[in-house]
Design an enzyme around this catalytic site. Sequence first.
Site, PDB file in Angstrom:
ATOM      1  N   HIS A 181      -3.341   7.087   3.544  1.00 15.86           N
ATOM      2  CA  HIS A 181      -3.795   5.887   2.853  1.00 15.86           C
ATOM      3  C   HIS A 181      -5.204   5.578   3.342  1.00 15.86           C
ATOM      4  O   HIS A 181      -5.478   5.622   4.551  1.00 15.86           O
ATOM      5  CB  HIS A 181      -2.838   4.736   3.166  1.00 15.86           C
ATOM      6  CG  HIS A 181      -3.366   3.382   2.793  1.00 15.86           C
ATOM      7  ND1 HIS A 181      -3.837   3.099   1.526  1.00 15.86           N
ATOM      8  CD2 HIS A 181      -3.481   2.240   3.514  1.00 15.86           C
ATOM      9  CE1 HIS A 181      -4.235   1.844   1.489  1.00 15.86           C
ATOM     10  NE2 HIS A 181      -4.030   1.303   2.670  1.00 15.86           N
ATOM     11  N   ASN A 183     -10.500   1.221  -0.326  1.00 14.36           N
ATOM     12  CA  ASN A 183      -9.056   1.082  -0.162  1.00 14.36           C
ATOM     13  C   ASN A 183      -8.485   0.555  -1.480  1.00 14.36           C
ATOM     14  O   ASN A 183      -8.668  -0.611  -1.820  1.00 14.36           O
ATOM     15  CB  ASN A 183      -8.761   0.114   0.989  1.00 14.36           C
ATOM     16  CG  ASN A 183      -7.278  -0.107   1.220  1.00 14.36           C
ATOM     17  OD1 ASN A 183      -6.442   0.148   0.356  1.00 14.36           O
ATOM     18  ND2 ASN A 183      -6.935  -0.610   2.383  1.00 14.36           N
ATOM     19  N   CYS A 238       0.808  -1.224   0.000  1.00 13.86           N
ATOM     20  CA  CYS A 238       0.000   0.000   0.000  1.00 13.86           C
ATOM     21  C   CYS A 238       0.841   1.274   0.000  1.00 13.86           C
ATOM     22  O   CYS A 238       0.324   2.354  -0.288  1.00 13.86           O
ATOM     23  CB  CYS A 238      -0.942   0.015   1.199  1.00 13.86           C
ATOM     24  SG  CYS A 238      -2.199  -1.282   1.140  1.00 13.86           S
TER      25      CYS A 238
END
Length: 256
Positions: free
Chosen positions: A183, A213, A42
């Site tokens: 994030h 996400n 990520c």
Amino acid sequence: LDVILGACGVMEQPIPGTAVLIQHELGLGASGVPAFDVNATCLSFLAALDVVAMGVRAGRWRRALIVSADIASAGLDFSDPQGSVIFGDGAAAAVITADETGSDLLAYRLETYSEGRDLCVLEAGGTRVRPETDMEAFLKATRFRMDGPGVFRAAGRRVPAFVDRVLAEAGVSRDAIALVVPHQASAHALDVLPRLVGFDRDRFVDILADHGNQIAASLPTALARAVEAGRLKRGDLVLLLGTAAGLSLGAAVVRY
């Protein structure tokens, strides 16, 4: 372009890397422009940004393309809501151009705590799990699994001090940060994060409800949405912040 970096959490294929495929799709197949991948799940966009900054400072590159694209839905097990419904597919790209002052990336920090290596896992796609050995196990390993509460606990207890360290490295206070682009990990994480790191909630970018996400594409997509909405202007300081499988914490203080 002097270099092309693929910064995806999950590559399109293992060999050759995604950056090579991007170079071809751009019609640059005979250009010789170096193309390679940087993977920190990520946090891949952040890691690629740091690689570009180092290359610029070394005098190797003046203009770089970073591309983050993740089709999360390709590897989700929808019988497990905790590890599937928060995700979304997405892609984002950024062209990074050298600044004569060299001051745009004020600080970058990545910390990894591999005690959390089993919290977010996608085992298939490499040499560890092989279809010829056990096809049933291989198919099971193609599905992402996550211990959401475990990730939150492991990251939450380290994030406050981590943010203090990156701000100190940048030499700026919290008041100097115009916007925090995190994030988009989960609704719970985005709800608690402002209090954990000591910023007002109105300085946070939250696009989870519309985008989910998006793994590595999450940070650059949130950054782009903030710019489009007029929340970030040239000269503003922005804190990019997130976590990744591993477990890793990453942050950068950038002058937009």
